[in-house]
Design an enzyme around this catalytic site. Structure first.
Site, PDB file in Angstrom:
ATOM      1  CB  ILE A 136       0.781  -4.158   7.198  1.00 50.11           C
ATOM      2  CG1 ILE A 136      -0.098  -3.917   5.981  1.00 50.11           C
ATOM      3  CG2 ILE A 136      -0.064  -4.566   8.414  1.00 50.11           C
ATOM      4  CD1 ILE A 136      -0.914  -5.117   5.535  1.00 50.11           C
ATOM      5  N   PRO A 137       2.592  -2.080   9.605  1.00 47.37           N
ATOM      6  CG  PRO A 137       2.162  -0.167  10.856  1.00 47.37           C
ATOM      7  CD  PRO A 137       1.657  -0.968   9.686  1.00 47.37           C
ATOM      8  CB  CYS A 138       3.679  -6.522  12.219  1.00 44.09           C
ATOM      9  SG  CYS A 138       4.926  -7.021  11.034  1.00 44.09           S
ATOM     10  CG  HIS A 139       8.028  -2.021  12.309  1.00 47.18           C
ATOM     11  ND1 HIS A 139       7.292  -1.963  11.138  1.00 47.18           N
ATOM     12  CD2 HIS A 139       8.314  -0.730  12.647  1.00 47.18           C
ATOM     13  CE1 HIS A 139       7.150  -0.698  10.777  1.00 47.18           C
ATOM     14  NE2 HIS A 139       7.764   0.067  11.680  1.00 47.18           N
ATOM     15  NE  ARG A 140       4.925   2.339  12.690  1.00 48.28           N
ATOM     16  CZ  ARG A 140       4.318   2.894  11.661  1.00 48.28           C
ATOM     17  NH1 ARG A 140       2.994   2.907  11.599  1.00 48.28           N
ATOM     18  NH2 ARG A 140       5.017   3.455  10.695  1.00 48.28           N
TER      19      ARG A 140
END
Length: 175
Positions: A136-140
């Site tokens: 779940i790409p919260c780094h984006r």
């Protein structure tokens, strides 16, 4: 009491705790992040289960797919997920999963995408509560001004993940 299978996984970029429940991934998080106990309590309480360190096929598949991701060979994950959180948090996490590999978004844009344009702070909090790092790409998520903003794995790792994904060059220059 039910059991959540967990294992610790050390990679050259980060150390993770990976957990599965009922053959679904429920935890892929940074072992030493600030919110570690809060996230663990939410998952254990939500599943009415406790952690037990033991082998699990779902965890092994997750490790393999993470390795492929870090080598730049994987852009999508195909692991069944069990997201443990409030309805609002799950809504935000679903929206995060729609941000394409190699792209970034802001908290404001994320809030608008779920029809909550006035709830930027709540969206940011839900983003920070994500317990499925990378998948779940919260780094984006970056700041509206293009700056790197908080990340459970630390800002150097966030930058590295965006570099792995070869985010648009002009985006990375701003970071």
């Amino acid at each position: 009491m039910e059991k959540i299978n967990i294992q610790f996984y050390k990679h050259k970029h980060a150390e993770f705790i990976i957990g599965s429940f009922d053959h679904k991934l429920c935890l892929l998080d940074y072992r030493y992040r600030k919110m570690r106990s809060t996230v663990d309590k939410r998952i254990q309480r939500g599943l009415r289960a406790e952690y037990v360190e033991r082998f699990d096929e779902t965890i092994e598949v997750t490790r393999t797919q993470l390795e492929e991701y870090f080598r730049g060979e994987r852009t999508l994950f195909d692991i069944p997920l069990l997201m443990v959180g409030s309805e609002f948090q799950r809504k935000i996490w679903d929206a995060l999963m729609k941000i394409e590999y190699g792209k970034t978004s802001s908290y404001s844009d994320l809030a608008k995408s779920v029809g909550e344009k006035n709830a930027v702070r709540a969206v940011a909090n839900a983003n920070g509560a994500n317990s499925m790092a990378i998948i779940i790409p919260c780094h984006r998520i970056i700041g509206s001004n293009g700056a790197l903003v908080g990340y459970g794995g630390g800002l150097p790792l966030k930058r590295r993940l965006l570099e792995i994904e070869k985010c648009e060059k002009k985006q990375l220059e701003m970071l």
